[in-house]
Design a protein around this motif. Structure first.
Motif, PDB file in Angstrom:
ATOM      1  N   ALA A  81      38.502 -38.760 -24.834  1.00  0.00           N
ATOM      2  CA  ALA A  81      38.725 -37.552 -24.030  1.00  0.00           C
ATOM      3  C   ALA A  81      40.221 -37.296 -23.857  1.00  0.00           C
ATOM      4  O   ALA A  81      40.696 -36.163 -23.994  1.00  0.00           O
ATOM      5  CB  ALA A  81      38.053 -37.693 -22.673  1.00  0.00           C
ATOM      6  N   LYS A  82      40.952 -38.365 -23.586  1.00  0.00           N
ATOM      7  CA  LYS A  82      42.400 -38.218 -23.430  1.00  0.00           C
ATOM      8  C   LYS A  82      43.037 -37.787 -24.743  1.00  0.00           C
ATOM      9  O   LYS A  82      43.900 -36.900 -24.768  1.00  0.00           O
ATOM     10  CB  LYS A  82      43.009 -39.540 -22.962  1.00  0.00           C
ATOM     11  CG  LYS A  82      44.506 -39.459 -22.701  1.00  0.00           C
ATOM     12  CD  LYS A  82      45.037 -40.773 -22.155  1.00  0.00           C
ATOM     13  CE  LYS A  82      46.539 -40.668 -21.868  1.00  0.00           C
ATOM     14  NZ  LYS A  82      47.071 -41.942 -21.329  1.00  0.00           N
ATOM     15  N   ARG A  83      42.598 -38.377 -25.844  1.00  0.00           N
ATOM     16  CA  ARG A  83      43.144 -38.008 -27.162  1.00  0.00           C
ATOM     17  C   ARG A  83      42.906 -36.532 -27.454  1.00  0.00           C
ATOM     18  O   ARG A  83      43.808 -35.815 -27.898  1.00  0.00           O
ATOM     19  CB  ARG A  83      42.494 -38.875 -28.241  1.00  0.00           C
ATOM     20  CG  ARG A  83      42.929 -38.549 -29.661  1.00  0.00           C
ATOM     21  CD  ARG A  83      42.192 -39.426 -30.668  1.00  0.00           C
ATOM     22  NE  ARG A  83      40.777 -39.117 -30.756  1.00  0.00           N
ATOM     23  CZ  ARG A  83      40.279 -38.128 -31.494  1.00  0.00           C
ATOM     24  NH1 ARG A  83      41.089 -37.341 -32.185  1.00  0.00           N
ATOM     25  NH2 ARG A  83      38.977 -37.914 -31.546  1.00  0.00           N
ATOM     26  N   ARG A  84      41.690 -36.072 -27.190  1.00  0.00           N
ATOM     27  CA  ARG A  84      41.360 -34.672 -27.468  1.00  0.00           C
ATOM     28  C   ARG A  84      42.084 -33.732 -26.514  1.00  0.00           C
ATOM     29  O   ARG A  84      42.497 -32.633 -26.902  1.00  0.00           O
ATOM     30  CB  ARG A  84      39.847 -34.473 -27.373  1.00  0.00           C
ATOM     31  CG  ARG A  84      39.067 -35.172 -28.472  1.00  0.00           C
ATOM     32  CD  ARG A  84      37.570 -35.164 -28.195  1.00  0.00           C
ATOM     33  NE  ARG A  84      36.835 -35.965 -29.158  1.00  0.00           N
ATOM     34  CZ  ARG A  84      36.067 -35.471 -30.137  1.00  0.00           C
ATOM     35  NH1 ARG A  84      35.922 -34.166 -30.262  1.00  0.00           N
ATOM     36  NH2 ARG A  84      35.437 -36.269 -30.965  1.00  0.00           N
ATOM     37  N   GLN A  85      42.225 -34.141 -25.261  1.00  0.00           N
ATOM     38  CA  GLN A  85      42.927 -33.306 -24.286  1.00  0.00           C
ATOM     39  C   GLN A  85      44.369 -33.053 -24.710  1.00  0.00           C
ATOM     40  O   GLN A  85      44.911 -31.978 -24.496  1.00  0.00           O
ATOM     41  CB  GLN A  85      42.886 -33.980 -22.907  1.00  0.00           C
ATOM     42  CG  GLN A  85      43.791 -33.340 -21.852  1.00  0.00           C
ATOM     43  CD  GLN A  85      43.326 -31.949 -21.476  1.00  0.00           C
ATOM     44  OE1 GLN A  85      42.164 -31.611 -21.690  1.00  0.00           O
ATOM     45  NE2 GLN A  85      44.204 -31.151 -20.916  1.00  0.00           N
ATOM     46  N   SER A 121      32.597 -33.115 -33.281  1.00  0.00           N
ATOM     47  CA  SER A 121      33.310 -31.903 -32.878  1.00  0.00           C
ATOM     48  C   SER A 121      33.494 -31.927 -31.368  1.00  0.00           C
ATOM     49  O   SER A 121      32.854 -32.711 -30.653  1.00  0.00           O
ATOM     50  CB  SER A 121      32.515 -30.658 -33.274  1.00  0.00           C
ATOM     51  OG  SER A 121      31.341 -30.569 -32.484  1.00  0.00           O
ATOM     52  N   ASN A 122      34.359 -31.062 -30.856  1.00  0.00           N
ATOM     53  CA  ASN A 122      34.586 -31.014 -29.413  1.00  0.00           C
ATOM     54  C   ASN A 122      33.293 -30.737 -28.651  1.00  0.00           C
ATOM     55  O   ASN A 122      33.030 -31.322 -27.604  1.00  0.00           O
ATOM     56  CB  ASN A 122      35.626 -29.936 -29.078  1.00  0.00           C
ATOM     57  CG  ASN A 122      37.023 -30.359 -29.484  1.00  0.00           C
ATOM     58  OD1 ASN A 122      37.344 -31.545 -29.486  1.00  0.00           O
ATOM     59  ND2 ASN A 122      37.847 -29.393 -29.852  1.00  0.00           N
ATOM     60  N   HIS A 123      32.499 -29.828 -29.174  1.00  0.00           N
ATOM     61  CA  HIS A 123      31.261 -29.468 -28.485  1.00  0.00           C
ATOM     62  C   HIS A 123      30.282 -30.636 -28.462  1.00  0.00           C
ATOM     63  O   HIS A 123      29.660 -30.936 -27.439  1.00  0.00           O
ATOM     64  CB  HIS A 123      30.627 -28.256 -29.167  1.00  0.00           C
ATOM     65  CG  HIS A 123      29.369 -27.776 -28.506  1.00  0.00           C
ATOM     66  ND1 HIS A 123      29.370 -27.234 -27.245  1.00  0.00           N
ATOM     67  CD2 HIS A 123      28.077 -27.777 -28.925  1.00  0.00           C
ATOM     68  CE1 HIS A 123      28.125 -26.899 -26.910  1.00  0.00           C
ATOM     69  NE2 HIS A 123      27.323 -27.226 -27.918  1.00  0.00           N
ATOM     70  N   GLN A 124      30.149 -31.326 -29.591  1.00  0.00           N
ATOM     71  CA  GLN A 124      29.265 -32.481 -29.642  1.00  0.00           C
ATOM     72  C   GLN A 124      29.752 -33.592 -28.721  1.00  0.00           C
ATOM     73  O   GLN A 124      28.965 -34.236 -28.031  1.00  0.00           O
ATOM     74  CB  GLN A 124      29.181 -33.003 -31.077  1.00  0.00           C
ATOM     75  CG  GLN A 124      28.442 -32.078 -32.029  1.00  0.00           C
ATOM     76  CD  GLN A 124      28.576 -32.574 -33.457  1.00  0.00           C
ATOM     77  OE1 GLN A 124      29.642 -32.476 -34.054  1.00  0.00           O
ATOM     78  NE2 GLN A 124      27.512 -33.103 -33.998  1.00  0.00           N
ATOM     79  N   PRO A 155      35.856 -28.335 -24.715  1.00  0.00           N
ATOM     80  CA  PRO A 155      36.701 -28.473 -23.548  1.00  0.00           C
ATOM     81  C   PRO A 155      38.070 -29.022 -23.897  1.00  0.00           C
ATOM     82  O   PRO A 155      38.973 -28.992 -23.093  1.00  0.00           O
ATOM     83  CB  PRO A 155      35.928 -29.456 -22.675  1.00  0.00           C
ATOM     84  CG  PRO A 155      35.151 -30.263 -23.652  1.00  0.00           C
ATOM     85  CD  PRO A 155      34.834 -29.347 -24.786  1.00  0.00           C
ATOM     86  N   PHE A 156      38.224 -29.564 -25.096  1.00  0.00           N
ATOM     87  CA  PHE A 156      39.514 -30.080 -25.516  1.00  0.00           C
ATOM     88  C   PHE A 156      39.997 -29.193 -26.642  1.00  0.00           C
ATOM     89  O   PHE A 156      39.843 -29.489 -27.814  1.00  0.00           O
ATOM     90  CB  PHE A 156      39.374 -31.531 -25.973  1.00  0.00           C
ATOM     91  CG  PHE A 156      38.662 -32.373 -24.977  1.00  0.00           C
ATOM     92  CD1 PHE A 156      39.309 -32.804 -23.839  1.00  0.00           C
ATOM     93  CD2 PHE A 156      37.334 -32.675 -25.132  1.00  0.00           C
ATOM     94  CE1 PHE A 156      38.647 -33.557 -22.894  1.00  0.00           C
ATOM     95  CE2 PHE A 156      36.669 -33.435 -24.198  1.00  0.00           C
ATOM     96  CZ  PHE A 156      37.317 -33.869 -23.072  1.00  0.00           C
ATOM     97  N   GLY A 157      40.544 -28.058 -26.306  1.00  0.00           N
ATOM     98  CA  GLY A 157      40.834 -27.004 -27.267  1.00  0.00           C
ATOM     99  C   GLY A 157      41.755 -27.434 -28.383  1.00  0.00           C
ATOM    100  O   GLY A 157      42.621 -28.269 -28.196  1.00  0.00           O
TER     101      GLY A 157
END
Length: 656
Positions: free
Chosen positions: A353-357, A274-277, A442-444
């Motif tokens: 990180a880029k993918r989630r951003q 998950s984003n938080h993890q 952080p990656f909504g």
């Protein structure tokens, strides 16, 4: 900085001349010897950088110099400035003192226990005090008075406080006022440049609208600090945020590791978080990058001096009491990665990180963050341990390798560990798909360019308060730098460490004292002497663990507030919750680990009840009640430890 100014500088901790290091979050300059101790405290206590050999954002260095020049050290040594402190034997270290134990004990008391910080008067409701302090911070950041804001933060003001009437955070106000150094200070304490006000605007928007372009650009850099630091570590350059470049993903010269099935499996696990993890894992890797870079600077600047010894080496990340023991163990394993393995992990984190951003997040966590680390580290484990050994090493820095813990350290360790139990249960719940947490990371999970960048800066993420967006409010177990409030509860003195006198056989008489004996999970009693391998559902164990944790925290609050009359009712609730949890397991578990954990759980609950009974039966003198309180805290910690062990082993067995 001119040589004339530098010549007047002295170490904030021992007054040695010409300090060469800085503690960024404390706003002080320190000498090499004291820095060797700061490095072992961990970044949650002190974030050290060399004044000339470490890379500094100019405004951040100016912030530290301004705080130091305006007497920020008096915040951390407030009570030592009282003339009566010399009478009581309290004094700060001096250059001639030995590093161990003299300087070490002083620095730990000063920064870990915050023993000399000004204490607020006792209040019935601590949340009211924190809110008042945060409102004062909200007003103060519009001025250039940095030391006032640092003092408020040291007392418990929250950098991400959302002002209900104003509809914004302190960083919004600092950005609007063009207060660059205030923004730097708030960022060090976890302020989020991507926080939204009641109108949906960020501090970056405020700075741009007010014409503070340089500040706006710096806030963007702060917003991407984590990924920028990882990139710089690998390739020595940073993205060009001014021109819209927010990520650089370096490539490995040797991609053989990336082609392995092992690496593919690790990437798959990483993407399933998950984003938080994922944010937590990235924060841990960030801390490891900082440790490795600081080590390099340390060795380069010592010139093989006597300080470069085993006692000053920081071989792995120090324990952060705000994190679960499992997470601390996973963090320590990062130090065992070779340069190639660690670079591979960093690249994978930057890529994801880029993918989630960009909004392509995956929200089906199947693995715990620490299991990622365990998996990547499995080649080490397969060589060094048998299958029946624990998945994780003991947390090495739980015990000081140099000296025994001081009296205050022992009590403080018990309080901080108990204070983190709520967070630990949240972490444990991630280990099962049914316990999935839908946290706003952080990656909504919003439109592709609408997600927030990973804005963890120096201290990591801190609790963010967005009342106007309750549906996305999130819990984060970030670092809180204020002390654990004592409210007049004096717990100094060494905790009596109770030895676990249990064997691996459950003590059924103790179970029966606190409730019914243990049935087997299917309701059928096994024959005498017959062992049962059945384990309960992980979710049920986690649910009971949360019950225990909630009751322990209630007991801890009573200890803080010196409400000893509340000890016995709290202990009765804990015993009842322990009995209910123990009843989930078979009467004679076949697992030695389960038997030992159940024994520790129930015997600790029995001891806890006995200690609380002492406080209720008579009116002890202050020294006796102090000892009883220490015993109560230790028993509560043992209960929590046993519950955690049961959750861990149940999760592992049920997932196999």
């Amino acid at each position: 900085m001119s040589k004339r100014v530098r010549s007047r500088e002295v170490c904030a901790d021992c007054s040695a001349p010409e300090p060469r290091w800085a503690s960024v979050n404390r706003g002080v300059l320190i000498c090499d010897e004291c820095c060797s101790i700061h490095r072992g405290l961990g970044r949650h206590s002190s974030q050290v950088r060399h004044l000339t050999h470490s890379p500094w954002p100019p405004s951040q260095l100016q912030m530290v110099q301004t705080l130091y020049g305006n007497g920020a050290n008096s915040i951390w040594e407030h009570s030592l400035l009282d003339p009566s402190s010399s009478v009581s034997g309290k004094r700060k270290a001096n250059p001639q003192d030995r590093v161990h134990p003299n300087k070490t004990e002083f620095i730990k008391a000063k920064y870990q226990m915050l023993a000399y910080v000004h204490r607020m008067p006792c209040r019935e409701d601590d949340s009211v005090t924190a809110k008042d302090l945060s409102k004062q911070l909200h007003s103060s950041v519009r001025t250039g008075n940095l030391e006032t804001c640092l003092r408020l933060l040291s007392l418990g003001a929250q950098a991400n406080f959302f002002h209900p009437e104003k509809g914004n955070t302190p960083l919004h106000i600092a950005a609007k006022a063009g207060q660059m150094l205030q923004a730097e200070l708030l960022a060090v304490y976890g302020a989020d440049p991507g926080a939204l006000d009641s109108s949906g605007k960020t501090p970056i928007d405020y700075a741009r609208q007010a014409g503070h372009q340089e500040l706006a650009e710096r806030l963007v850099e702060i917003q991407y600090e984590l990924t920028d630091r990882l990139t710089f570590y690998l390739c020595g350059r940073r993205p060009d945020h001014r021109n819209g470049q927010h990520f650089i993903i370096p490539q490995m010269a040797d991609s053989s590791l990336d082609l392995s099935e092992f690496a593919k499996a690790a990437k798959k696990k990483l993407q399933s978080l998950s984003n938080h993890q994922f944010e937590e894992l990235a924060m841990d890797v960030y801390d490891e990058v900082d440790r490795r870079e600081t080590d390099a600077v340390w060795l380069a600047t010592q010139n093989h001096s006597t300080l470069v010894t085993d006692t000053t080496v920081v071989p792995f990340l120090p324990v952060n009491p705000e994190y679960s023991s499992t997470r601390n163990q996973g963090r320590q394993k990062l130090a065992r990665f070779s340069a190639h393995e660690f670079a591979t992990l960093v690249i994978d984190i930057l890529t994801d990180a880029k993918r989630r951003q960009w909004g392509n997040s995956c929200d089906s966590p199947k693995e715990n963050v620490e299991l990622i680390l365990q998996g990547i580290d499995s080649r080490h484990n397969s060589e060094s341990q048998d299958n029946d050994q624990p998945d994780y090493d003991s947390v090495a820095s739980d015990e000081d390798p140099v000296q025994e813990a001081t009296c205050g350290d022992s009590c403080n360790d018990g309080r901080t560990k108990l204070n983190s139990l709520q967070t630990e249960n949240t972490s444990l719940r991630w280990q099962t798909p049914s316990g999935q947490q839908h946290l706003q990371g952080p990656f909504g999970r919003h439109p592709p360019r609408g997600g927030r960048a990973m804005s963890m800066y120096e201290t990591g993420s801190t609790p963010r308060q967005y009342p106007h967006r309750a549906e996305t409010a999130r819990h984060e177990d970030g670092v809180i730098l204020q002390p654990f409030p004592t409210n007049g509860c004096s717990l100094e003195g060494r905790s009596t460490m109770l030895e676990n006198d249990c064997d691996t056989t459950p003590n059924h008489s103790e179970l029966e004292e606190t409730g019914s004996p243990l049935p087997s999970s299917d309701g059928v009693e096994p024959e005498e002497g017959e062992e049962d391998a059945t384990l309960p559902c992980t979710e049920d164990v986690i649910c009971k663990t949360e019950q225990i944790t909630k009751n322990i925290q209630e007991l801890l609050r009573a200890a803080q507030e010196t409400k000893h009359e509340s000890f016995l009712p709290c202990s009765e609730k804990i015993c009842m919750a322990v009995t209910e949890m123990a009843a989930l397991f078979p009467k004679r578990p076949s697992s030695e680990t389960v038997r030992g954990s159940l024994c520790l759980l129930t015997s600790s609950a029995s001891r806890l009840h006995g200690e609380c009974q002492k406080a209720a039966d008579h009116n002890p003198c202050p020294s006796d009640i102090q000892l009883v309180t220490q015993q109560v805290i230790q028993c509560a910690y043992d209960i929590a430890k046993a519950a955690k062990q049961l959750v861990t082993v149940t999760t592992k067995e049920n997932n196999n």
